[in-house]
Design a protein around this motif. Structure first.
Motif, PDB file in Angstrom:
ATOM      1  N   VAL A  29      98.245  46.090  61.447  1.00  0.00           N
ATOM      2  CA  VAL A  29      98.965  45.744  62.674  1.00  0.00           C
ATOM      3  C   VAL A  29     100.272  45.064  62.317  1.00  0.00           C
ATOM      4  O   VAL A  29     100.295  44.141  61.504  1.00  0.00           O
ATOM      5  CB  VAL A  29      98.122  44.801  63.558  1.00  0.00           C
ATOM      6  N   LYS A  30     101.358  45.537  62.929  1.00  0.00           N
ATOM      7  CA  LYS A  30     102.661  44.889  62.794  1.00  0.00           C
ATOM      8  C   LYS A  30     103.118  44.531  64.197  1.00  0.00           C
ATOM      9  O   LYS A  30     103.207  45.394  65.062  1.00  0.00           O
ATOM     10  CB  LYS A  30     103.682  45.806  62.128  1.00  0.00           C
ATOM     11  N   GLU A  31     103.376  43.235  64.418  1.00  0.00           N
ATOM     12  CA  GLU A  31     103.844  42.769  65.714  1.00  0.00           C
ATOM     13  C   GLU A  31     105.272  42.277  65.557  1.00  0.00           C
ATOM     14  O   GLU A  31     105.560  41.457  64.699  1.00  0.00           O
ATOM     15  CB  GLU A  31     102.939  41.650  66.219  1.00  0.00           C
ATOM     16  N   TYR A  32     106.171  42.787  66.385  1.00  0.00           N
ATOM     17  CA  TYR A  32     107.581  42.455  66.289  1.00  0.00           C
ATOM     18  C   TYR A  32     107.979  41.428  67.347  1.00  0.00           C
ATOM     19  O   TYR A  32     107.267  41.226  68.339  1.00  0.00           O
ATOM     20  CB  TYR A  32     108.422  43.730  66.441  1.00  0.00           C
ATOM     21  N   CYS A  36     106.781  44.634  70.561  1.00  0.00           N
ATOM     22  CA  CYS A  36     106.225  45.911  70.104  1.00  0.00           C
ATOM     23  C   CYS A  36     105.128  45.673  69.074  1.00  0.00           C
ATOM     24  O   CYS A  36     105.244  44.797  68.215  1.00  0.00           O
ATOM     25  CB  CYS A  36     107.305  46.785  69.486  1.00  0.00           C
ATOM     26  N   ILE A  37     104.079  46.454  69.168  1.00  0.00           N
ATOM     27  CA  ILE A  37     102.978  46.389  68.208  1.00  0.00           C
ATOM     28  C   ILE A  37     102.798  47.781  67.624  1.00  0.00           C
ATOM     29  O   ILE A  37     102.684  48.762  68.365  1.00  0.00           O
ATOM     30  CB  ILE A  37     101.674  45.916  68.878  1.00  0.00           C
TER      31      ILE A  37
END
Length: 79
Positions: A29-32, A36-37
């Motif tokens: 998981v990358k959360e900005y 945005c995920i």
């Protein structure tokens, strides 16, 4: 890239999201900052071999043991 699924989800009380019909068991998981995920599928595998660094560490541990450079014995009599 074609969209396979498009649906709305919500976060439950434990801050979890449920993916319907997920194709993979694990995701990175990358959360900005903008909210945005991005989920990237991950397939966990057993490595084919031991890394060179691990082998070096094991060699160093054995060398220390042979030179007597070890910690004192652990007392396991309570167990």
């Amino acid at each position: 890239m074609n969209v396979l699924k498009d649906y709305t989800v919500h976060i439950d009380n434990k801050k979890r999201v449920t993916l319907r019909g997920a194709m993979y068991q694990y995701y990175n998981v990358k959360e900005y900052e903008n909210g945005c995920i991005v989920l990237e599928p991950r397939v966990l595998t057993v490595p084919d071999s031991i890394s060179a660094r691990t082998l070096e560490d094991m060699d160093q541990a054995i060398a220390n043991f042979k030179m007597g450079n070890v910690s004192k014995a652990v007392d396991l009599s309570d167990f």
